[in-house]
Design an enzyme around this catalytic site. Structure first.
Site, PDB file in Angstrom:
ATOM      1  N   SER A  18       0.817  -1.221   0.000  1.00  0.00           N
ATOM      2  CA  SER A  18       0.000   0.000   0.000  1.00  0.00           C
ATOM      3  C   SER A  18       0.852   1.275   0.000  1.00  0.00           C
ATOM      4  O   SER A  18       1.809   1.405   0.764  1.00  0.00           O
ATOM      5  CB  SER A  18      -0.915   0.022   1.220  1.00  0.00           C
ATOM      6  OG  SER A  18      -1.588   1.273   1.272  1.00  0.00           O
ATOM      7  N   SER A  20      -0.673   4.192   0.525  1.00  0.00           N
ATOM      8  CA  SER A  20      -1.485   5.195   1.243  1.00  0.00           C
ATOM      9  C   SER A  20      -0.693   5.972   2.306  1.00  0.00           C
ATOM     10  O   SER A  20      -0.857   7.191   2.402  1.00  0.00           O
ATOM     11  CB  SER A  20      -2.704   4.531   1.875  1.00  0.00           C
ATOM     12  OG  SER A  20      -3.576   4.122   0.856  1.00  0.00           O
ATOM     13  N   LYS A  69     -13.448  -4.054   1.877  1.00  0.00           N
ATOM     14  CA  LYS A  69     -14.374  -2.928   1.660  1.00  0.00           C
ATOM     15  C   LYS A  69     -15.833  -3.303   1.902  1.00  0.00           C
ATOM     16  O   LYS A  69     -16.623  -2.470   2.337  1.00  0.00           O
ATOM     17  CB  LYS A  69     -14.201  -2.364   0.251  1.00  0.00           C
ATOM     18  CG  LYS A  69     -12.842  -1.716   0.027  1.00  0.00           C
ATOM     19  CD  LYS A  69     -12.739  -1.128  -1.355  1.00  0.00           C
ATOM     20  CE  LYS A  69     -11.316  -0.685  -1.638  1.00  0.00           C
ATOM     21  NZ  LYS A  69     -11.178  -0.025  -2.933  1.00  0.00           N
ATOM     22  N   ALA A 130     -17.578  -6.523 -13.149  1.00  0.00           N
ATOM     23  CA  ALA A 130     -18.830  -6.319 -12.410  1.00  0.00           C
ATOM     24  C   ALA A 130     -18.628  -6.660 -10.939  1.00  0.00           C
ATOM     25  O   ALA A 130     -19.563  -7.046 -10.245  1.00  0.00           O
ATOM     26  CB  ALA A 130     -19.945  -7.169 -13.014  1.00  0.00           C
ATOM     27  N   GLY A 132     -16.331  -5.518  -7.155  1.00  0.00           N
ATOM     28  CA  GLY A 132     -16.285  -4.381  -6.247  1.00  0.00           C
ATOM     29  C   GLY A 132     -15.754  -3.114  -6.906  1.00  0.00           C
ATOM     30  O   GLY A 132     -16.289  -2.025  -6.680  1.00  0.00           O
ATOM     31  N   MET A 225      -7.799   0.415 -13.917  1.00  0.00           N
ATOM     32  CA  MET A 225      -7.798   0.844 -12.507  1.00  0.00           C
ATOM     33  C   MET A 225      -6.606   0.286 -11.733  1.00  0.00           C
ATOM     34  O   MET A 225      -6.317   0.741 -10.631  1.00  0.00           O
ATOM     35  CB  MET A 225      -9.091   0.400 -11.826  1.00  0.00           C
ATOM     36  CG  MET A 225     -10.297   1.186 -12.280  1.00  0.00           C
ATOM     37  SD  MET A 225     -11.640   0.886 -11.113  1.00  0.00           S
ATOM     38  CE  MET A 225     -12.998   1.528 -12.038  1.00  0.00           C
TER      39      MET A 225
HETATM   40  P1  ATR Z   1     -12.613  -6.249  -7.119  1.00  0.00           P
HETATM   41  O1  ATR Z   1     -13.127  -5.759  -5.813  1.00  0.00           O
HETATM   42  O2  ATR Z   1     -11.142  -6.066  -7.344  1.00  0.00           O
HETATM   43  O3  ATR Z   1     -13.427  -5.748  -8.272  1.00  0.00           O
HETATM   44  P2  ATR Z   1     -14.010  -8.737  -7.261  1.00  0.00           P
HETATM   45  O4  ATR Z   1     -15.217  -8.124  -6.650  1.00  0.00           O
HETATM   46  O5  ATR Z   1     -13.584 -10.116  -6.884  1.00  0.00           O
HETATM   47  O6  ATR Z   1     -12.743  -7.840  -7.023  1.00  0.00           O
HETATM   48  O7  ATR Z   1     -14.211  -8.681  -8.858  1.00  0.00           O
HETATM   49  C1  ATR Z   1     -13.217  -9.070  -9.735  1.00  0.00           C
HETATM   50  C2  ATR Z   1     -13.682  -8.740 -11.155  1.00  0.00           C
HETATM   51  O8  ATR Z   1     -12.633  -9.058 -12.061  1.00  0.00           O
HETATM   52  C3  ATR Z   1     -14.900  -9.531 -11.606  1.00  0.00           C
HETATM   53  O9  ATR Z   1     -15.603  -8.756 -12.545  1.00  0.00           O
HETATM   54  C4  ATR Z   1     -14.230 -10.737 -12.265  1.00  0.00           C
HETATM   55  O10 ATR Z   1     -15.023 -11.422 -13.202  1.00  0.00           O
HETATM   56  P3  ATR Z   1     -16.006 -12.618 -12.719  1.00  0.00           P
HETATM   57  O11 ATR Z   1     -17.195 -11.959 -12.133  1.00  0.00           O
HETATM   58  O12 ATR Z   1     -16.283 -13.383 -13.961  1.00  0.00           O
HETATM   59  O13 ATR Z   1     -15.209 -13.412 -11.704  1.00  0.00           O
HETATM   60  C5  ATR Z   1     -13.090 -10.047 -12.982  1.00  0.00           C
HETATM   61  N1  ATR Z   1     -11.994 -10.950 -13.309  1.00  0.00           N
HETATM   62  C6  ATR Z   1     -11.118 -11.522 -12.459  1.00  0.00           C
HETATM   63  N2  ATR Z   1     -10.226 -12.288 -13.124  1.00  0.00           N
HETATM   64  C7  ATR Z   1     -10.548 -12.183 -14.442  1.00  0.00           C
HETATM   65  C8  ATR Z   1      -9.994 -12.720 -15.648  1.00  0.00           C
HETATM   66  N3  ATR Z   1      -8.922 -13.509 -15.626  1.00  0.00           N
HETATM   67  N4  ATR Z   1     -10.579 -12.395 -16.825  1.00  0.00           N
HETATM   68  C9  ATR Z   1     -11.655 -11.591 -16.856  1.00  0.00           C
HETATM   69  N5  ATR Z   1     -12.227 -11.038 -15.748  1.00  0.00           N
HETATM   70  C10 ATR Z   1     -11.676 -11.331 -14.566  1.00  0.00           C
END
Ligand code: ATR
Length: 279
Positions: A18, A20, A69, A130, A132, A225
């Site tokens: 971090s 921060s 979070k 989709a 967090g 991000m």
């Molecule tokens: P965060 O808080 O970082 O957004 P999260 O709530 O676990 O973490 O969400 C991770 C996001 O990254 C989700 O949209 C996830 O897609 P899924 O809903 O299908 O799991 C996406 N994600 C993670 N790994 C991925 C990958 N290898 N390819 C495409 N999308 C990915």
């Protein structure tokens, strides 16, 4: 009389990476505020107990990062409208025995876009993810009145759920939400593609198929991000445009928004990114 040091911290799991503390100490320097800012690795199972312990130890506020979070959202006594809708808290303020929660991630993104002179009003945005991060940013994206936000996700049902959840809030601002799967038609035209997935933490490939970048307008922008190193999404985006950004500016701006909640001061952010890169 000895001046009392204001105590703040960031909680996460893991937390070693971090930035921060450095960011908040740089902000504090601008206003000559005597401030301590620590980082603590907190097991999600003991989250509430640790927050209460820090409150008892005199901490005035906490930043909350992954994966805590949602847990923070659950324990707050009061929430801002933004936090309440995003179901996420990254900034806690202790006030009169109450835990007050807010989320500054979306403001961080929008302020960073604004610093980069990227205007999204009336524009078409493609938001990838989709989870967090995407849900934490969409409130502020909608409030900036783009024309349309296209949502997609590896697990497409989650993009559909996300659209349903945010639909009425978006309609109030005359913003259209549309969930599109990754095989969408090439006829779409995006002004801005935002990667809000955590894909680059585990995957060497962009979460988007190559044809998605053909849907970016010639003067379009790609934003990831994530920060720290160039992600696979950013590498592919550079083949289409020079307007590619990582999330370091968002990190600094979300910290500035937290600092503003705690100190009612707006720190200068322009030089912070450069200072962080030199650390
Ligand atoms: P965060 O808080 O970082 O957004 P999260 O709530 O676990 O973490 O969400 C991770 C996001 O990254 C989700 O949209 C996830 O897609 P899924 O809903 O299908 O799991 C996406 N994600 C993670 N790994 C991925 C990958 N290898 N390819 C495409 N999308 C990915």
């Amino acid at each position: 009389m000895k001046k009392e040091i204001k105590k703040f911290a960031v909680l996460g799991h893991p937390i070693a990476h971090s930035l921060s503390p450095q960011i908040h100490l740089l902000f504090a320097k601008e206003f000559a505020i005597d401030l301590e800012y620590k980082k603590f690795d907190i097991n999600p199972d003991n989250f509430f107990e640790n927050v209460k312990r820090l409150e008892a130890e005199g901490y005035q506020g906490l930043n909350i990062t992954l994966p805590l979070k949602n847990a923070a959202f659950d324990i707050c006594d009061q929430l801002s409208e933004r936090s309440s809708l995003c179901k996420s808290v990254n900034t806690i303020t202790f006030l009169d025995n109450n835990i007050i929660g807010d989320s500054t991630d979306g403001r961080g993104l929008l302020n960073d876009l604004s610093n980069k002179k990227i205007n999204i009003k009336g524009k078409n945005i493609f938001l990838v993810g989709a989870g967090g991060a995407a849900n934490g940013a969409i409130y502020d994206l909608i409030q900036s009145k783009p024309k349309k936000i296209f949502l997609t996700n590896r697990t497409f049902t989650k993009a559909i759920e996300m659209k349903k959840y945010w639909k009425s809030f978006a309609e109030k601002t005359q913003v259209t939400l549309e969930a599109i799967d990754l095989d969408f038609s090439n006829r779409l035209n995006f002004d801005l593609i935002i990667n809000a997935t955590s894909s680059s933490l585990t995957n060497q490939h962009s979460p988007l198929p190559e044809h998605a970048l053909h849907c970016l307008k010639n003067d379009g922008v790609c934003y990831d991000m994530m920060y720290g190193s160039q992600t696979p999404f950013m590498k592919e985006a550079y083949m289409k445009t020079d307007s590619v950004y990582d999330g370091l500016g968002m990190l600094v701006e979300q910290a500035a928004a937290s600092f503003n909640i705690w100190h009612q001061l707006a720190p200068a952010t322009e030089d912070i990114e450069a200072s962080l890169k030199n650390l």
